[in-house]
Every structure is written in structure tokens, then in C-alpha cells.
Enzyme design. Structure first.
Site, PDB file in Angstrom:
ATOM      1  N   LEU A 143       0.573  -1.318  -0.513  1.00  0.00           N
ATOM      2  CA  LEU A 143       0.035   0.143   0.366  1.00  0.00           C
ATOM      3  C   LEU A 143       0.977   0.984   0.203  1.00  0.00           C
ATOM      4  O   LEU A 143       1.994   1.235   0.886  1.00  0.00           O
ATOM      5  CB  LEU A 143      -0.798   0.163   1.359  1.00  0.00           C
ATOM      6  N   HIS A 144       0.739   2.418  -0.692  1.00  0.00           N
ATOM      7  CA  HIS A 144       1.029   3.636  -0.674  1.00  0.00           C
ATOM      8  C   HIS A 144       0.186   4.771  -1.127  1.00  0.00           C
ATOM      9  O   HIS A 144       0.688   5.868  -0.818  1.00  0.00           O
ATOM     10  CB  HIS A 144       3.083   3.001  -1.380  1.00  0.00           C
ATOM     11  N   ARG A 145      -0.521   4.682  -1.952  1.00  0.00           N
ATOM     12  CA  ARG A 145      -0.919   5.379  -2.317  1.00  0.00           C
ATOM     13  C   ARG A 145      -1.939   6.272  -1.301  1.00  0.00           C
ATOM     14  O   ARG A 145      -2.381   6.111  -0.592  1.00  0.00           O
ATOM     15  CB  ARG A 145      -2.403   5.314  -4.073  1.00  0.00           C
TER      16      ARG A 145
END
Length: 365
Positions: free
Chosen positions: A208-210
Site C-alpha cells: 500500500l502506498h497511495r
């Protein structure tokens, strides 16, 4: 013919590596084609070390413009200033940009103002989501491009709907898959495999990074709590992006089956993906790799610029919809996931097609 190739971030190098291999092959066949590799320095990444280039057999950049980070405007301006100096000192016939990072857009603008032709690799992809900086980068770059190298028929259609000359659009496939297929025999087991006692097809990988998923603490906590619960006894390996780590440190989340690990190298990470039961991600590139490796992929996004991974591949979009996430896990754990296929021309030969087109366009001997 002299080509200046732009890389602004770590994934860009994985896209340009097979293109450079194809150029060198043409040189060895006697063709007058040469390249200069420019790293804009857009992303400072400690993993962009000698080990990274050697591990993936990627050429070192001829120059690093060292523009570093900043706001979108600051970064764009710094890249444009640095690249203008670069092409003044090292003239070329063509500037090749890849993907959709800020460097892609900034260098395309500079090239066109210098009256240099622009080739865009991965042209035409669209998410339709103008909240994404990448979508703006794609639109601006494609409005300036001379030669469009595309990964899918969807991308072709997007460009033709914009009025792009069909003769300048070349469906070549996906260079990221060139790199994946080349390195697949070299994937290596990470240390955490034995530390966590992982078994093939009996664990999940999550990334996850958004901002929409990780910047708001309540949203991130809810998402991870639901996924950890739905995964039941399956271990979840979560290589933590620096952006996500900042938020996670404030949440103190602890689940028996959830394992936070440091970011992994390409060969180790893809070993985990290839052998996982499924991937949970909000990354675009991982959906492509999971599709080719026939690994189920649950994407925590409302849209995608790679619809072929959903229509043809192993990917489904669930966004942050609790019901869609729950249904995806039910399908996965009941062994009813769809059987994906590999999209057309994602066969490891995309870079050769690109360079062959350039040889023909420029009538090289």
C-alpha cells in the site's frame, strides 16, 4: 542516431533496461544507433545502489541531474532546468521517456521546446482520475509525443480518440514484462521466507502506498483490520513503503497473521509474489506482474489505467468498499478465482519491437 533515454524513478530503470539491451544488439549488428541514459534524480532511493544495477543487469546512468524531491511544481521546474542544460551539452535526435512520473512530462516539454522529437514508451494509458498526478503527466506527455509505443489496444484507442495519427502509434507490448520474464529464473528466496516459515500458495503479499489508502489514519486502520481478519490463518507479508510506515507507526497495529517487513529488492519481492496465494495492492505495476505470473490480485483502487489486467488478467478492483473486499476474499479462499490470461504481446519482446520501429522510422543502416 543518438537517443537520450530518461529515467526518473526506480521502476523507470526496469522499463528502460530491455530497451538498452535491444539498442546494444542493433549496434552489434552494425546499425548506427546510440543512447545516453539520463537519471533525473527525481526520486532519491537508497535502493538505487550499485547492487540494484548489478542485480538486474541494468546499465548505470551516464549522468544524474540530482533534482531531488520537492513540491510538484518545484520538482518539475528543477528537472526542466537540469535537462535543458543536459541536452544543450549533449544534443540528440530523439528523447525517449517512459511511464508517467514527473520526469516523463518535464523532459518531454523541454525536448519539444528544443525541437527534438519525443518517443513515449507506455503511451496512451489512462485511469480517468485527474486526482492522480500521474494522470496529468500522461495527458501532457502524450500531447507532445511524436512516436507512441503502447502496451495494449485500450491505450491505442485512447490515443486515436484524441486524434493522434495512427501511423505514429505502435502497439509493442509491455517492457516491464520483458524485465520480469528475463529475471524470473533469477528470483531468489528472501530471508523472511524461513523466518516466517512461509509455504508456497499459503500466504498473501500486500503493498500500500497511495495517499487515498495510507494518509488518513482511520482509513488505513480500517482497511488493514478488515484484511487481516478476512485472511483468516493465512500470513500476510507487508513490505512497508516509507510513506505508509510514517502512518503505521502511529497506529500500533498488531495482528498475529500480519507481518511488516522492510522493502525488498526486485528479485526477492517477485519471488514472494510468484509463490503467493494472492496479492493485495494499490500499485499499477504489480497488477501487470501478477497477471503474467497468474497470481490472483486484489487492487484497492476505484480505477485502473491497466484495464487489461482486469478484463484478461488475474486482477479485480475493489477500491475501499468493504463488501467488495469481503467478496473478493470469499472467492479467493473458496478457490474460485478467475483463470487469467497473459495480454497480447506481453511476451518479453517489446523492447525489440520498439527499437526495430525506430530503425525503420529513421531508416538506419
Amino acid at each position: 542516431m543518438n537517443i537520450t533515454i530518461i529515467a526518473g524513478a526506480r521502476p523507470n530503470f526496469m522499463k528502460i533496461a530491455p530497451i538498452i539491451d535491444a539498442i546494444i544488439q542493433k549496434q552489434n549488428e552494425g546499425f548506427n544507433i546510440h543512447y545516453r541514459l539520463v537519471h533525473t534524480g527525481q526520486h532519491y532511493d537508497k535502493n538505487l545502489s550499485g547492487t540494484f544495477f548489478e542485480e538486474l543487469q541494468i546499465p548505470y546512468p551516464d549522468i544524474n541531474l540530482e533534482t531531488k524531491s520537492g513540491t510538484q511544481a518545484e520538482q518539475t521546474a528543477a528537472i526542466m532546468i537540469g535537462f535543458e542544460k543536459e541536452i544543450n551539452q549533449n544534443p540528440c535526435d530523439l528523447v525517449m521517456v517512459v511511464g508517467d512520473v514527473t520526469s516523463t512530462m518535464a523532459c518531454a516539454i523541454v525536448a519539444k521546446k528544443a525541437e527534438i522529437k519525443v518517443a513515449h514508451v507506455e503511451a496512451g494509458i489512462r485511469s480517468g482520475d485527474m486526482r492522480m498526478p500521474e494522470e496529468i503527466n500522461r495527458i501532457v506527455t502524450d500531447s507532445l509525443t511524436d512516436y507512441y509505443f503502447t502496451t495494449s489496444h485500450h491505450a491505442n484507442e485512447n490515443l486515436l480518440n484524441l486524434g493522434v495519427n495512427n501511423d505514429h502509434v505502435f502497439f509493442v507490448g509491455n517492457v516491464m514484462i520483458d524485465t520480469l520474464l528475463k529475471n524470473m529464473p533469477r528470483f531468489k528466496k528472501p530471508d523472511i521466507w524461513n523466518l516466517l516459515n512461509l509455504k508456497k500458495k499459503h500466504y498473501l503479499v500486500m503493498t500500500l502506498h497511495r495517499p487515498s489508502n495510507v494518509d488518513e489514519k482511520k482509513q488505513l486502520k480500517s482497511l488493514i483490520t478488515q484484511i487481516a481478519s478476512l485472511a483468516e490463518s493465512y500470513p500476510i507479508v507487508f513490505p512497508v513503503h516509507p510513506r505508509t510506515k510514517i502512518v503505521l507507526e502511529k497506529l500500533n497495529l498488531k495482528f498475529q497473521n500480519l507481518h511488516f517487513v522492510d522493502p525488498l529488492g526486485y528479485l526477492e519481492f517477485n519471488f514472494l509474489v510468484k509463490n503467493a496465494l494472492a496479492v493485495i495492492t494499490d500499485s499499477g505495476g504489480i497488477t501487470e506482474e501478477a497477471t503474467v505470473m497468474k497470481v490472483p490480485c486484489i487492487t484497492l483502487r476505484e480505477n485502473t489505467e491497466r484495464p487489461e489486467t482486469c478484463e484478461i488478467g488475474t486482477n479485480i478492483l475493489v477500491g475501499s468498499d468493504n463488501k467488495k473486499i469481503e467478496n473478493a476474499f470469499k472467492t479467493l479462499l473458496s478457490n474460485k478465482w478467475k483463470q487469467g490470461q497473459t495480454p497480447e504481446l506481453w511476451d518479453g519482446n517489446s523492447a525489440n519491437r520498439i527499437v526495430n520501429h525506430l530503425v525503420e522510422i529513421y531508416n538506419l543502416q
